[in-house]
Every structure is written in C-alpha cells, then in structure tokens.
Design an enzyme around this catalytic site. Structure first.
Site, PDB file in Angstrom:
ATOM      1  CB  SER A 114       1.538   6.634   6.501  1.00 52.08           C
ATOM      2  OG  SER A 114       1.584   5.479   5.711  1.00 52.08           O
ATOM      3  CE  LYS A 155      -0.188   6.341   2.981  1.00 46.64           C
ATOM      4  NZ  LYS A 155      -0.362   5.097   3.709  1.00 46.64           N
ATOM      5  CE1 TYR A 157       1.539   5.772  -0.424  1.00 48.27           C
ATOM      6  CE2 TYR A 157       2.995   3.896  -0.838  1.00 48.27           C
ATOM      7  CZ  TYR A 157       2.080   4.544  -0.038  1.00 48.27           C
ATOM      8  OH  TYR A 157       1.712   3.987   1.164  1.00 48.27           O
ATOM      9  CE1 TYR A 176      -2.698   4.169   7.616  1.00 49.66           C
ATOM     10  CE2 TYR A 176      -1.446   3.595   9.572  1.00 49.66           C
ATOM     11  CZ  TYR A 176      -1.532   4.205   8.341  1.00 49.66           C
ATOM     12  OH  TYR A 176      -0.446   4.851   7.842  1.00 49.66           O
ATOM     13  CB  VAL A 178       5.006   2.057   8.988  1.00 51.68           C
ATOM     14  CG1 VAL A 178       6.056   2.186   7.893  1.00 51.68           C
ATOM     15  CG2 VAL A 178       4.889   0.661   9.510  1.00 51.68           C
TER      16      VAL A 178
HETATM   17  N1  GLN Z   1       5.560   3.098   2.791  1.00 51.06           N
HETATM   18  C1  GLN Z   1       4.652   2.380   3.630  1.00 51.06           C
HETATM   19  C2  GLN Z   1       3.796   1.489   2.767  1.00 51.06           C
HETATM   20  O1  GLN Z   1       3.367   1.924   1.745  1.00 51.06           O
HETATM   21  C3  GLN Z   1       3.822   3.349   4.410  1.00 51.06           C
HETATM   22  C4  GLN Z   1       2.890   2.675   5.368  1.00 51.06           C
HETATM   23  C5  GLN Z   1       2.730   3.373   6.690  1.00 51.06           C
HETATM   24  O2  GLN Z   1       3.490   4.245   7.092  1.00 51.06           O
HETATM   25  N2  GLN Z   1       1.757   2.913   7.446  1.00 51.06           N
HETATM   26  O3  GLN Z   1       3.538   0.367   3.098  1.00 51.06           O
END
Ligand code: GLN
Length: 298
Positions: A50, A53, A177, A229, A247
């Site tokens: 993420s 992003k 994505y 988050y 993650v």
């Molecule tokens: N690829 C992961 C997902 O879409 C990314 C989530 C994350 O890093 N928190 O669930």
C-alpha cells in the site's frame, strides 16, 4: 514458526508474503542535504504494497487535478484498509485515497484511456525516476497471487462501479492496482523515491517539480491523517510524522524539509501496520526531535 510477540505477525493472505523471513529489519534515511544512511536489511527488496498508493495518488493528481477530490474524500476512515462498510452510506465515494477503495478509484484515474500494460509501465517509470534507480521492478509472482485471492478488492471495485465511481472494467483496474502494490523496493530505494515529499515537490537531483508545493503539503497531510488506516491516530500519537504503511511491513515516513525515511519489518500489528517499524520510528523521532509536533529551532 513461532513469532516473537513484539515483532507482530507477517501478512499471510498470499504465499509470497507469508514466505518472507519475519526476522528481517531494514531502515534507510535520506536527508535534505543529500546524505544517505542505511542499516540492517536496508538494501533488501520487499513488497511495498500500500505504500504504492502514495505514488499512484501523485500521478493521478497530475492526470485529474483537483477534480480527483470529487471522486475520493480526504477524511480518515477509522476502518480497516479493506473495509466496505462506509461505501454504501457514502454512495461509492471512498473516504480517502489510502484505503483500498480509494486507491482503486485513483488507479481507475491512472488507467484513463491507457491499456493496463501502459498504466503499469507509467507507474514503474515514475517510481524509478523518483528513486533515480532503474533496477526497481514489479514482482509478478506477488501480483498474480493478489489476483487469485483478491475477492474483497473485487467486491469493493464492483460496488463502486455500481455507483458510477469506476469508469474502466473492474478486472483492468484491479490488474493495475495489484501490479503497483507488487512493486519490489528496498528501504533505500523507497526513501529516495519519497524525497519529493520532503522538498516541497521538487526532485532533489534534477530540480524538476514533481508536484506543486501545495500538492506535496496535501499528500503529506493525508499521509499523517490516513496513511495507517484505523491506526493513523496511533501513528501520529507515537511518531508524529506523515507516514504510509504497507502490508508487506514497510513504512515510508517524511520529515518535511529534513528527511525521507523508510523502514521495513514484516511483522504487523492488529491493524496491518509494521510493529517493529513503528517502534523504530518512534525511537528515532524521540532521539532526533523530528516529529512535526516538535518545535523547530529558530
Ligand atoms: N495488496 C493489498 C490489498 O489490496 C494491499 C493492502 C495493504 O498493504 N494494506 O489488500
């Protein structure tokens, strides 16, 4: 293998992430005057997930400008990164660009009229340019594993498409994505890629403007309020810096005007943010006075 509790638990939802050695720890710091420090596994690549992003948002703002904010909000969600609950009340407009739903809309903007392959290529070129490093790559094994298990992301994307907030076919948007989430980078590469957010939007090597100073400030603001988050409040409380977690166990953190920092440790806390990485940043900020809430000298 039993996990030491203070290291948290690595993501296990796809095999390539579950297979990463949980004892890894890396850190890299790039300062505004161009010095670079790396420690531990700071040169080992990991899945940035993420954290991508932030780069996707930066590119999408270049495409859509402030119109983007009609399709994605700027408020913390207080819910998990992959939560769907708010989308019904809020008519398919995600709370912010750093939860999955928001990043999926951002990716739809990036896709524009491109073919998925071109959009992935554009993202890869952008991150390589930011880091000044042509060796950065997308880990296809991770991208494929995400595609095979991405049922929640499919649900989010379909739900938003039903509200008219996704223009391109769901499969194409998610394909792009998953590929940008699957970027593999080291802490050093990531800290370098984040430099434009420490310098008010300028590339420190070329002097080119990546984004305006106002946009850099806003991206930092969103990282502070939404980058972790439902753990964003805790990160601000403990570290007090704009930060974006993934993650895969990475965190990119910005000290505006001072440093761009990346840490990596695969073990996560219950909100999906790196446990040891957060702890390391907390200690670093304590020692340096680098929190944005510390008084600046002068
Ligand atoms: N690829 C992961 C997902 O879409 C990314 C989530 C994350 O890093 N928190 O669930």
């Amino acid at each position: 293998m039993a996990q030491a509790p203070e290291r948290g638990v690595p993501a296990g939802y796809i095999a390539p992430l579950a297979a990463v050695d949980s004892a890894r720890f890396g850190i890299a710091i790039v300062t505004a005057d161009g010095r670079e420090f790396a420690g531990g596994d700071g040169d080992m690549t990991f899945s940035i997930q993420s954290i991508s992003k932030v780069f996707a948002l930066t590119l999408a703002l270049g495409v859509a400008g402030d119109q983007l904010w009609t399709r994605v909000g700027v408020e913390p969600s207080g819910t998990a990164f992959n939560s769907i609950v708010q989308l019904e009340h809020e008519q398919g407009i995600p709370r912010n660009p750093f939860i999955n739903a928001g990043a999926i809309v951002v990716t739809d903007v990036l896709l524009g009229r491109h073919e998925p392959r071109e959009a992935i290529g554009e993202m890869l070129r952008f991150v390589r340019m930011l880091a000044g490093d042509k060796d950065i790559f997308v880990d296809e094994t991770v991208a494929r594993a995400e595609e095979e298990t991405g049922f929640r992301n499919l649900a989010l994307a379909n739900y938003m498409r039903a509200f008219g907030n996704l223009r391109r076919p769901v499969e194409q948007v998610l394909g792009v994505y998953f590929h940008h989430c699957a970027l593999a980078m080291s802490c050093r590469q990531l800290a370098r890629a984040g430099r434009y957010l420490m310098t008010g939007g300028r590339h420190p090597e070329t002097g080119h403007s990546i984004v305006s100073a106002r946009r850099a400030r806003r991206i930092n603001a969103l990282m502070l309020t939404c980058g972790h988050y439902d753990g964003s409040g805790e990160f601000a409380f403990r570290v007090g810096l704009p930060g974006k977690s993934g993650v895969g166990g990475g965190i990119l953190t910005i000290v505006p005007g001072v440093a761009s920092i990346a840490v990596w440790s695969p073990g996560l806390n219950e909100r999906g943010n790196s446990q040891l990485g957060t702890f390391a940043l907390e200690r670093l900020v304590h020692r340096t006075g680098w929190s944005i809430f510390d008084p600046r000298p002068g």
